[in-house]
Motif scaffolding. Structure first.
Motif, PDB file in Angstrom:
ATOM      1  N   ALA A 105       0.694  -1.186   0.178  1.00  0.00           N
ATOM      2  CA  ALA A 105       0.016  -0.036  -0.063  1.00  0.00           C
ATOM      3  C   ALA A 105       1.012   1.136  -0.235  1.00  0.00           C
ATOM      4  CB  ALA A 105      -0.846  -0.125   1.116  1.00  0.00           C
ATOM      5  N   TRP A 106       1.924   1.152   0.788  1.00  0.00           N
ATOM      6  CA  TRP A 106       2.624   2.453   0.908  1.00  0.00           C
ATOM      7  C   TRP A 106       3.469   2.696  -0.393  1.00  0.00           C
ATOM      8  CZ3 TRP A 106       5.083  -0.009   5.745  1.00  0.00           C
ATOM      9  CH2 TRP A 106       4.342   0.148   6.893  1.00  0.00           C
ATOM     10  N   ASN A 107       4.113   1.705  -1.135  1.00  0.00           N
ATOM     11  CA  ASN A 107       4.784   1.897  -2.306  1.00  0.00           C
ATOM     12  C   ASN A 107       3.875   2.423  -3.245  1.00  0.00           C
ATOM     13  OD1 ASN A 107       7.460   1.414  -3.939  1.00  0.00           O
ATOM     14  ND2 ASN A 107       5.780  -0.184  -5.006  1.00  0.00           N
ATOM     15  N   ALA A 108       2.843   1.732  -3.351  1.00  0.00           N
ATOM     16  CA  ALA A 108       1.582   2.290  -4.488  1.00  0.00           C
ATOM     17  C   ALA A 108       1.400   3.745  -3.921  1.00  0.00           C
ATOM     18  CB  ALA A 108       0.329   1.478  -4.423  1.00  0.00           C
ATOM     19  N   GLU A 109       1.263   4.391  -2.929  1.00  0.00           N
ATOM     20  CA  GLU A 109       0.875   5.646  -2.705  1.00  0.00           C
ATOM     21  C   GLU A 109       2.087   6.655  -3.410  1.00  0.00           C
ATOM     22  OE1 GLU A 109      -1.595   7.117  -1.472  1.00  0.00           O
ATOM     23  OE2 GLU A 109      -2.444   5.230  -1.491  1.00  0.00           O
ATOM     24  N   ILE A 110       3.172   6.270  -3.418  1.00  0.00           N
ATOM     25  CA  ILE A 110       4.297   7.040  -4.243  1.00  0.00           C
ATOM     26  C   ILE A 110       4.060   7.208  -5.700  1.00  0.00           C
ATOM     27  CG2 ILE A 110       6.816   7.407  -4.448  1.00  0.00           C
ATOM     28  CD1 ILE A 110       6.016   7.606  -1.663  1.00  0.00           C
ATOM     29  N   SER A 111       3.673   5.984  -6.075  1.00  0.00           N
ATOM     30  CA  SER A 111       3.170   6.042  -7.657  1.00  0.00           C
ATOM     31  C   SER A 111       2.177   6.924  -7.858  1.00  0.00           C
ATOM     32  CB  SER A 111       2.966   4.612  -8.120  1.00  0.00           C
ATOM     33  OG  SER A 111       2.487   4.371  -9.499  1.00  0.00           O
ATOM     34  N   LEU A 112       0.932   6.764  -6.853  1.00  0.00           N
ATOM     35  CA  LEU A 112      -0.288   7.529  -6.999  1.00  0.00           C
ATOM     36  C   LEU A 112       0.094   9.150  -6.991  1.00  0.00           C
ATOM     37  CD1 LEU A 112      -2.848   5.408  -4.988  1.00  0.00           C
ATOM     38  CD2 LEU A 112      -2.645   5.746  -7.619  1.00  0.00           C
ATOM     39  N   LEU A 113       0.927   9.636  -5.794  1.00  0.00           N
ATOM     40  CA  LEU A 113       1.394  10.801  -5.522  1.00  0.00           C
ATOM     41  C   LEU A 113       2.047  11.477  -7.006  1.00  0.00           C
ATOM     42  CD1 LEU A 113       2.092  13.395  -3.533  1.00  0.00           C
ATOM     43  CD2 LEU A 113       4.319  11.870  -3.078  1.00  0.00           C
ATOM     44  N   THR A 114       2.840  10.581  -7.628  1.00  0.00           N
ATOM     45  CA  THR A 114       3.490  11.230  -9.029  1.00  0.00           C
ATOM     46  C   THR A 114       2.517  11.274  -9.913  1.00  0.00           C
ATOM     47  OG1 THR A 114       5.507  10.052  -7.848  1.00  0.00           O
ATOM     48  CG2 THR A 114       5.333  10.617 -10.391  1.00  0.00           C
ATOM     49  N   GLY A 115       1.645  10.247  -9.920  1.00  0.00           N
ATOM     50  CA  GLY A 115       0.628  10.520 -11.137  1.00  0.00           C
ATOM     51  C   GLY A 115      -0.528  11.391 -10.844  1.00  0.00           C
ATOM     52  N   MET A 116      -0.641  11.910  -9.542  1.00  0.00           N
ATOM     53  CA  MET A 116      -1.463  13.046  -9.128  1.00  0.00           C
ATOM     54  C   MET A 116      -0.589  14.262  -9.447  1.00  0.00           C
ATOM     55  SD  MET A 116      -3.625  11.700  -6.040  1.00  0.00           S
ATOM     56  CE  MET A 116      -4.821  12.891  -5.827  1.00  0.00           C
ATOM     57  N   ALA A 117       0.487  14.301  -9.097  1.00  0.00           N
ATOM     58  CA  ALA A 117       1.273  15.721  -9.549  1.00  0.00           C
ATOM     59  C   ALA A 117       1.425  15.685 -11.018  1.00  0.00           C
ATOM     60  CB  ALA A 117       2.864  15.533  -9.005  1.00  0.00           C
ATOM     61  N   ALA A 118       1.689  14.558 -11.955  1.00  0.00           N
ATOM     62  CA  ALA A 118       1.609  14.781 -13.206  1.00  0.00           C
ATOM     63  C   ALA A 118       0.276  15.321 -13.899  1.00  0.00           C
ATOM     64  CB  ALA A 118       1.978  13.461 -13.814  1.00  0.00           C
ATOM     65  N   ALA A 119      -0.677  14.897 -13.216  1.00  0.00           N
ATOM     66  CA  ALA A 119      -2.015  15.449 -13.801  1.00  0.00           C
ATOM     67  C   ALA A 119      -2.305  16.684 -13.655  1.00  0.00           C
ATOM     68  CB  ALA A 119      -3.239  14.450 -13.195  1.00  0.00           C
ATOM     69  N   GLN A 120      -1.680  17.509 -12.404  1.00  0.00           N
ATOM     70  CA  GLN A 120      -2.135  18.835 -12.107  1.00  0.00           C
ATOM     71  C   GLN A 120      -1.245  19.624 -13.142  1.00  0.00           C
ATOM     72  OE1 GLN A 120      -4.493  19.826  -9.853  1.00  0.00           O
ATOM     73  NE2 GLN A 120      -3.997  21.677 -11.168  1.00  0.00           N
ATOM     74  N   LEU A 121       0.207  19.228 -13.520  1.00  0.00           N
ATOM     75  CA  LEU A 121       0.726  19.735 -14.335  1.00  0.00           C
ATOM     76  C   LEU A 121       0.305  19.817 -15.652  1.00  0.00           C
ATOM     77  CD1 LEU A 121       4.553  18.373 -13.664  1.00  0.00           C
ATOM     78  CD2 LEU A 121       3.676  20.494 -13.322  1.00  0.00           C
ATOM     79  N   MET A 122      -0.617  18.796 -16.024  1.00  0.00           N
ATOM     80  CA  MET A 122      -1.139  18.683 -17.240  1.00  0.00           C
ATOM     81  C   MET A 122      -2.232  19.644 -17.376  1.00  0.00           C
ATOM     82  SD  MET A 122      -1.313  14.472 -18.118  1.00  0.00           S
ATOM     83  CE  MET A 122       0.446  13.615 -18.178  1.00  0.00           C
ATOM     84  N   LEU A 123      -3.069  19.622 -16.287  1.00  0.00           N
ATOM     85  CA  LEU A 123      -4.088  20.593 -16.115  1.00  0.00           C
ATOM     86  C   LEU A 123      -3.879  21.909 -16.280  1.00  0.00           C
ATOM     87  CD1 LEU A 123      -6.469  18.665 -13.653  1.00  0.00           C
ATOM     88  CD2 LEU A 123      -6.919  18.861 -15.994  1.00  0.00           C
ATOM     89  N   ASP A 124      -2.634  22.337 -15.390  1.00  0.00           N
ATOM     90  CA  ASP A 124      -2.381  23.713 -15.332  1.00  0.00           C
ATOM     91  C   ASP A 124      -1.674  24.031 -17.058  1.00  0.00           C
ATOM     92  OD1 ASP A 124      -2.743  23.861 -12.847  1.00  0.00           O
ATOM     93  OD2 ASP A 124      -0.756  23.466 -12.171  1.00  0.00           O
ATOM     94  N   ALA A 125      -1.195  23.278 -17.615  1.00  0.00           N
ATOM     95  CA  ALA A 125      -0.620  23.496 -18.822  1.00  0.00           C
ATOM     96  C   ALA A 125      -1.560  23.412 -19.954  1.00  0.00           C
ATOM     97  CB  ALA A 125       0.529  22.640 -19.267  1.00  0.00           C
ATOM     98  N   GLY A 126      -2.786  22.630 -19.706  1.00  0.00           N
ATOM     99  CA  GLY A 126      -3.822  22.493 -20.746  1.00  0.00           C
ATOM    100  C   GLY A 126      -3.534  21.758 -21.872  1.00  0.00           C
ATOM    101  N   ILE A 127      -2.785  20.542 -21.485  1.00  0.00           N
ATOM    102  CA  ILE A 127      -2.352  19.605 -22.500  1.00  0.00           C
ATOM    103  C   ILE A 127      -2.073  18.167 -21.750  1.00  0.00           C
ATOM    104  CG2 ILE A 127      -0.186  20.119 -22.724  1.00  0.00           C
ATOM    105  CD1 ILE A 127      -0.212  19.034 -25.466  1.00  0.00           C
ATOM    106  N   GLY A 128      -2.745  17.007 -21.944  1.00  0.00           N
ATOM    107  CA  GLY A 128      -2.245  15.754 -21.484  1.00  0.00           C
ATOM    108  C   GLY A 128      -3.040  14.793 -21.776  1.00  0.00           C
ATOM    109  N   LEU A 129      -3.042  13.625 -21.187  1.00  0.00           N
ATOM    110  CA  LEU A 129      -4.047  12.314 -21.120  1.00  0.00           C
ATOM    111  C   LEU A 129      -4.041  11.967 -19.603  1.00  0.00           C
ATOM    112  CD1 LEU A 129      -5.105  10.138 -22.654  1.00  0.00           C
ATOM    113  CD2 LEU A 129      -3.113   8.630 -22.422  1.00  0.00           C
ATOM    114  N   LEU A 130      -5.384  12.181 -19.110  1.00  0.00           N
ATOM    115  CA  LEU A 130      -5.918  11.789 -17.728  1.00  0.00           C
ATOM    116  C   LEU A 130      -6.331  10.367 -17.713  1.00  0.00           C
ATOM    117  CD1 LEU A 130      -7.378  14.928 -16.621  1.00  0.00           C
ATOM    118  CD2 LEU A 130      -4.864  14.260 -16.341  1.00  0.00           C
ATOM    119  N   ARG A 131      -6.385   9.559 -16.665  1.00  0.00           N
ATOM    120  CA  ARG A 131      -6.968   8.368 -16.452  1.00  0.00           C
ATOM    121  C   ARG A 131      -8.025   8.834 -15.422  1.00  0.00           C
ATOM    122  NH1 ARG A 131      -9.213   3.713 -17.747  1.00  0.00           N
ATOM    123  NH2 ARG A 131      -8.682   2.047 -16.553  1.00  0.00           N
TER     124      ARG A 131
END
Length: 431
Positions: free
Chosen positions: A190-216
């Protein structure tokens, strides 16, 4: 090629199943004041896969690696995914290196990613890392993992994430052939998965702020589904405060209890409608992933999943203040369909392997009785999981008590159809 940082002095480590060679991720976690800094290196496929080349075209056809009990159908040639691009220990590898600052509540304060060269100092596995935490002597590079993982789990629960700790069936080779066993989620899982999820959520916010990307994405459950889940929880005897959310109820369950397994199975009904949303300009109308608790993007498994290579390229460009490459921009609209199709293939392959192993395990045992846990009940039967072997199957017979132990009888095994018939007779509850 943009500037590449020499990050080989950072003592990254990987955590993967024993024997794994396709190592996408390596981490170093640090305590900084009352918060944390996450250094997360992701294999950089974008630096080696030529856009439009043969490997790129074949990867776009496959979508993801398909894992089978006796092998795999890889997304990329093994010489890359298990060799030249894998974050194997003591090897210098190109990586997308994330730095994520996290405060004392587990919330992200800042996140960025850049290209770098990294060298992992150790290949760890889940069981060994769990044992090291149990003994109070974790590897220095992951010492904060438990505290940060728990913080992130609690934070996502407060954001409404639907977190399921259901044990997973897996097929393993035995002296007699193949068998199904349960993999119960450990703390380190569970803890290891949280590091991956933390990164995926950070990536999504970068994409939304930039106006381009692919979200799950995954839309929030309808009010009726949420109410039905809370009603089921109360019916099973779970104490549910008047203002409790499904997320809070799930977070308080003991995953080792039969009642909890049944309720988590019910909660899968809250996780419907998953998809991918590509955007270039205006963000999607529904950008969040209800199962995770916010916007989320795939960026942490590029050796095994196509979308991650493209998502990483978007984030690298955004953080470098550069234009997103044209080949990435042109591919985004079609990636969702490719990933959805490959998700279906992967799920079907996994299910077929489990079904066949279940049939083989129960062959020759027709008419025997088994202890089982009722996962879901309906008017004429339901779904049960045998305690041993851990087979999940439909069971006929009215009156199945959801969340309880019962005795069921094996009445049929059909290898050709990979199906099992179980029957329950009312009154055969276990104490």
């Amino acid at each position: 090629m943009p500037d590449v940082e020499d990050a080989t002095a950072i003592p990254f480590v990987t955590i993967d199943p024993p024997g794994s060679l396709d190592l996408d991720q390596a981490m170093l976690l640090e305590r900084v004041g009352d918060g944390f800094t996450v250094h997360y290196a992701i294999a950089d496929l974008g630096s080696v896969v030529a856009p439009g080349g043969a490997i790129d075209q074949e990867a776009r056809r496959r979508g993801q690696t398909i894992y089978l009990p006796d092998g795999r159908v890889p997304l990329h040639p093994p010489v890359m995914s298990e060799g030249a691009c894998s974050l194997l220990p003591d090897q210098v590898r190109p990586a997308a290196v994330w730095t994520i600052e996290v405060d004392s509540t587990g919330a992200t304060v800042a996140a960025s990613v850049r290209r770098g060269l990294v060298r992992s100092v150790a290949r760890l596995d889940y069981e060994g890392v769990q044992a090291s935490f149990d003994a109070g002597s974790p590897h220095p590079s992951v010492e904060p993992l438990a505290d940060l993982g728990r913080l992130r789990l609690a934070l996502r629960a407060s954001l409404g994430a639907i977190e399921l700790a259901l044990p997973e069936q897996e097929v393993v080779r035995t002296a007699d052939g193949w068998a199904v066993q349960l993999h119960r989620r450990t703390g380190v899982d569970a803890w290891n998965a949280e590091i991956s999820l933390l990164t995926g959520m950070a990536a999504a916010q970068l994409m939304l702020d930039a106006g381009i990307g692919l979200l799950r994405t995954l839309p929030p459950a309808e009010d009726e589904a949420r109410a039905a889940f809370l009603h089921a929880a109360r019916a099973l005897g779970v104490v549910v405060p008047p203002d409790a959310t499904p997320s809070e109820v799930l977070a308080g369950l003991d995953p080792h209890q039969p009642l909890s397994l049944a309720l988590m199975r019910d909660a899968t009904g809250l996780l419907r409608g998953a998809g991918y949303e590509a955007f270039d300009g205006a963000p999607p109308e529904q950008p969040t992933h209800a199962g995770i608790g916010g916007p989320y993007a795939h960026v942490t498994a590029p050796l095994r999943r196509l979308a991650d290579r493209f998502g990483t390229q978007v984030c690298l460009a955004v953080c470098a203040g550069a234009e997103v490459p044209a080949w990435v921009r042109e591919a985004l609209p079609s990636l969702g369909d490719v990933m959805q199709a490959s998700d279906r293939r992967a799920s079907a392959a996994d299910r077929a392997a489990i079904d066949l192993a279940e049939v083989w395990q129960l062959g020759g045992r027709v008419s025997e009785t088994f202890d089982a846990i009722v996962l879901r009940a309906d008017d004429d039967g339901g779904e049960v999981m045998l305690v041993e072997p851990p087979v999940v199957a439909r069971c006929s017979g009215a009156g199945l008590p959801e969340g309880h132990h019962v005795t069921v009888r094996l009445t049929g095994v059909d290898e050709e159809r990979r199906s099992i018939q179980l029957t329950y007779e009312k009154g055969h509850e276990k104490g």
